[in-house]
Structure formats: C-alpha cells, structure tokens
Enzyme design. Structure first.
Site, PDB file in Angstrom:
ATOM      1  N   ASP A  53     -12.127  -5.317  -1.078  1.00  0.00           N
ATOM      2  CA  ASP A  53     -13.002  -6.495  -1.014  1.00  0.00           C
ATOM      3  C   ASP A  53     -14.335  -6.109  -0.398  1.00  0.00           C
ATOM      4  OD1 ASP A  53     -12.647  -7.229   2.126  1.00  0.00           O
ATOM      5  OD2 ASP A  53     -10.765  -6.532   1.292  1.00  0.00           O
ATOM      6  N   GLU A  81       0.837  -1.205   0.000  1.00  0.00           N
ATOM      7  CA  GLU A  81       0.000   0.000   0.000  1.00  0.00           C
ATOM      8  C   GLU A  81       0.874   1.259   0.000  1.00  0.00           C
ATOM      9  OE1 GLU A  81      -3.510  -1.859   2.926  1.00  0.00           O
ATOM     10  OE2 GLU A  81      -1.807  -0.799   3.760  1.00  0.00           O
ATOM     11  N   LYS A 133     -14.331  -1.557   6.787  1.00  0.00           N
ATOM     12  CA  LYS A 133     -13.718  -2.406   7.817  1.00  0.00           C
ATOM     13  C   LYS A 133     -12.227  -2.569   7.555  1.00  0.00           C
ATOM     14  CE  LYS A 133     -13.834  -7.263   9.352  1.00  0.00           C
ATOM     15  NZ  LYS A 133     -12.790  -7.922   8.587  1.00  0.00           N
ATOM     16  N   ASP A 134     -11.427  -2.190   8.542  1.00  0.00           N
ATOM     17  CA  ASP A 134      -9.981  -2.377   8.398  1.00  0.00           C
ATOM     18  C   ASP A 134      -9.394  -2.904   9.693  1.00  0.00           C
ATOM     19  OD1 ASP A 134      -9.476  -0.272  10.164  1.00  0.00           O
ATOM     20  OD2 ASP A 134      -9.122   1.206   8.591  1.00  0.00           O
ATOM     21  N   MET A 135      -8.059  -2.846   9.800  1.00  0.00           N
ATOM     22  CA  MET A 135      -7.399  -3.441  10.969  1.00  0.00           C
ATOM     23  C   MET A 135      -6.527  -2.438  11.721  1.00  0.00           C
ATOM     24  SD  MET A 135      -6.547  -7.153   9.202  1.00  0.00           S
ATOM     25  CE  MET A 135      -5.818  -7.891  10.650  1.00  0.00           C
ATOM     26  N   GLU A 136      -6.655  -1.136  11.389  1.00  0.00           N
ATOM     27  CA  GLU A 136      -5.783  -0.150  12.029  1.00  0.00           C
ATOM     28  C   GLU A 136      -6.458   1.161  12.422  1.00  0.00           C
ATOM     29  OE1 GLU A 136      -4.960  -1.326   8.841  1.00  0.00           O
ATOM     30  OE2 GLU A 136      -3.595  -2.914   9.477  1.00  0.00           O
TER      31      GLU A 136
HETATM   32  N1  SAH Z   1      -3.857 -11.724   3.253  1.00  0.00           N
HETATM   33  C1  SAH Z   1      -3.100 -10.511   3.202  1.00  0.00           C
HETATM   34  C2  SAH Z   1      -3.159  -9.834   4.521  1.00  0.00           C
HETATM   35  C3  SAH Z   1      -3.770  -8.487   4.439  1.00  0.00           C
HETATM   36  S1  SAH Z   1      -4.806  -8.131   5.775  1.00  0.00           S
HETATM   37  C4  SAH Z   1      -1.703 -10.851   2.752  1.00  0.00           C
HETATM   38  O1  SAH Z   1      -1.387 -12.005   2.752  1.00  0.00           O
HETATM   39  O2  SAH Z   1      -0.941  -9.938   2.393  1.00  0.00           O
HETATM   40  C5  SAH Z   1      -5.633  -6.766   5.266  1.00  0.00           C
HETATM   41  C6  SAH Z   1      -4.981  -5.406   5.385  1.00  0.00           C
HETATM   42  O3  SAH Z   1      -5.758  -4.592   4.545  1.00  0.00           O
HETATM   43  C7  SAH Z   1      -5.054  -4.781   6.767  1.00  0.00           C
HETATM   44  O4  SAH Z   1      -3.991  -3.888   7.013  1.00  0.00           O
HETATM   45  C8  SAH Z   1      -6.429  -4.059   6.755  1.00  0.00           C
HETATM   46  O5  SAH Z   1      -6.388  -2.766   7.324  1.00  0.00           O
HETATM   47  C9  SAH Z   1      -6.805  -3.974   5.285  1.00  0.00           C
HETATM   48  N2  SAH Z   1      -8.031  -4.710   4.895  1.00  0.00           N
HETATM   49  C10 SAH Z   1      -8.424  -4.892   3.616  1.00  0.00           C
HETATM   50  N3  SAH Z   1      -9.576  -5.596   3.557  1.00  0.00           N
HETATM   51  C11 SAH Z   1      -9.943  -5.861   4.840  1.00  0.00           C
HETATM   52  C12 SAH Z   1     -11.049  -6.559   5.431  1.00  0.00           C
HETATM   53  N4  SAH Z   1     -12.001  -7.118   4.699  1.00  0.00           N
HETATM   54  N5  SAH Z   1     -11.094  -6.665   6.777  1.00  0.00           N
HETATM   55  C13 SAH Z   1     -10.131  -6.113   7.535  1.00  0.00           C
HETATM   56  N6  SAH Z   1      -9.064  -5.449   7.030  1.00  0.00           N
HETATM   57  C14 SAH Z   1      -8.960  -5.307   5.705  1.00  0.00           C
END
Ligand code: SAH
Length: 235
Positions: free
Chosen positions: A192, A6, A166-169
């Site tokens: 997604d 990113e 929805k994200d993770m940060e």
């Molecule tokens: N499977 C990926 C991991 C990415 S996790 C890999 O192997 O590289 C997803 C990252 O993108 C996180 O930093 C989050 O903030 C964001 N993200 C994108 N889609 C997401 C979703 N559906 N739920 C949570 N985070 C998501």
C-alpha cells in the site's frame, strides 16, 4: 515474519518444514530447511489466541526474534513481509525493498532530552547496496510503529528520518539484532502507498497475496546473496 499469509508462500518456495511451536510460552512458530546448504529458520509470531489474528507489531516481533535467537547462533536476522511505501519517494505497489541505513521508529515521541533520540531507535542494518543492485531490488530507510494508519505526527517523524518503507516489526527485530551483535536485514514487499489516494487497509488487503508471492519468489536469491556476503560460516 508477522503474518501467516506472508509466511505461507515463503515456506512453500523454500521447501521449509511444517511449522512447529517455537517456545511453550509463545504462539510463535518455526519451520526449517537447508537452502543451498545454508540452514534457514522461518519464524512467525503466530496467532494471538485472544483475538484469533496474527500477532503483528513490535512486541511479538521482538520477543519472538529474541526467543528464536536463543535457540541457535544466527548469522543474520531478517524481518520480512509486507509494508507501506511512500509514493512521493518513488515506492510502487509490489516493489521489493531491502533496508538501507539505520532502522527507526516513527511513533515513539518522547520530548524529554535524550529520550527523544532513544524513542527514534536507529538500529543498524547490514549494507545491502550491492546485493540490491545485483538482484534488482530497491533500498530505503525502514521505519516501524504499532499502527497501520499514519498519524500526522508519524508522518512528520518519517519526514525527519527520510524513511520510505513503513511496517510494524523491522525496528523491533533490528533492536534485538543490535543487542545480540548480529547483522539485521529488512526485506519487504509494498502492499500500500501511505501517501496515495486509496484507503490503506483496503489497499493492503487487495495487494497482500500478490505482494507476498513476489516476496516469496525473490527469497531464495536474497538468502543466497546474504550467505555470500555475511561474515562467518553456515552453522
Ligand atoms: N488489516 C490487516 C492487518 C495487517 S497490518 C488484516 O486484517 O489482516 C499490516 C502488516 O503488514 C504488519 O505486519 C506490517 O508490518 C505490514 N504493513 C503493510 N502495510 C503497512 C502500513 N501501511 N503500515 C504499517 N505496516 C504495514
């Protein structure tokens, strides 16, 4: 930002310096530039040495945002990257979103009186309504958790908060911004659709490069717009 995939296009687009280590105890990286006269630092949480992948998720996001904020006096903290979107709320792959209203958590379930509210978080974000309209971006409530999948309880929490992105940060960085009294903005490209027909991890992987490119393209305009509406002077 959490992922190097990113961050790399954003570094290129903004003409940022090569990343250096942010702090001796963290894998986090920092690159800098003056963008239209405004000092910008792009900080990533870096690669987790033990697993060899990007340090995604709330804990590295919070610690990194805190460490970066102690090295200067930021006018704004932006959590940028990709995210999942709710198809049923109108999100489409590649859409760009700015935060609207408070930023929440969807996976901190603590049904013990006041702890329930504590778990949801709900940290303020800067009002980006006019900026989004001016730049043709969408706005939504952002929600964060530490899993890529969406457990039924998480889905119910998203329903209650009205979140669409929805994200993770974001909520972790919004917490840091709130503690420091600094405005917070979430800026995310949808990779997604979490309530769509496709497997989220596959869809994420398929759309990561294109979504990150869209994010990078819009970054200079978002930073320019923020510089115009933020209190205080560049420095
Ligand atoms: N499977 C990926 C991991 C990415 S996790 C890999 O192997 O590289 C997803 C990252 O993108 C996180 O930093 C989050 O903030 C964001 N993200 C994108 N889609 C997401 C979703 N559906 N739920 C949570 N985070 C998501």
């Amino acid at each position: 930002m959490a992922m190097e995939a990113e961050a790399a296009p954003v570094r290129l687009r903004l003409g940022l310096s090569a990343p250096t280590r942010l702090h001796p105890a963290l894998p986090a990286t920092c690159s800098r530039a003056l963008v239209s006269g405004v000092p910008v630092r792009l900080v990533t949480a870096g690669v987790d040495e033990r697993s060899g992948v990007d340090s995604i998720g709330t804990i590295p996001a919070a610690v990194t945002a805190w460490a970066a904020s102690q090295q200067g006096t930021p006018r704004v903290l932006v959590s940028a990257g990709t995210a999942g979107g709710l198809d049923s709320a109108g999100a489409r792959i590649g859409d760009l979103y700015l935060t609207h209203g408070p930023v929440v958590f969807h996976d901190r379930r603590i049904p013990l009186g006041g702890f329930a509210r504590y778990g949801v978080g709900s940290f303020p974000s800067l009002d980006c309504t006019s900026l989004a309209a001016e730049l043709g971006l969408k706005t939504a409530v952002f929600t964060s958790g530490d899993s890529l999948d969406l457990a039924p309880a998480d889905e119910r929490a998203m329903g209650s908060s009205g979140a669409c992105v929805k994200d993770m940060e974001s909520a972790a960085v919004a917490y840091v911004a709130h503690r420091l009294g600094v405005p917070f903005v979430g800026f995310r490209a949808i990779t997604d659709l979490i309530d769509g027909p496709h497997h989220v991890a596959d869809e994420f992987a398929r759309n990561l490069a294109a979504a990150s490119a869209r994010l990078a393209d819009a970054f200079p305009r978002v930073l320019g717009g923020l510089a115009a509406i933020l209190p205080g002077r560049p420095g």
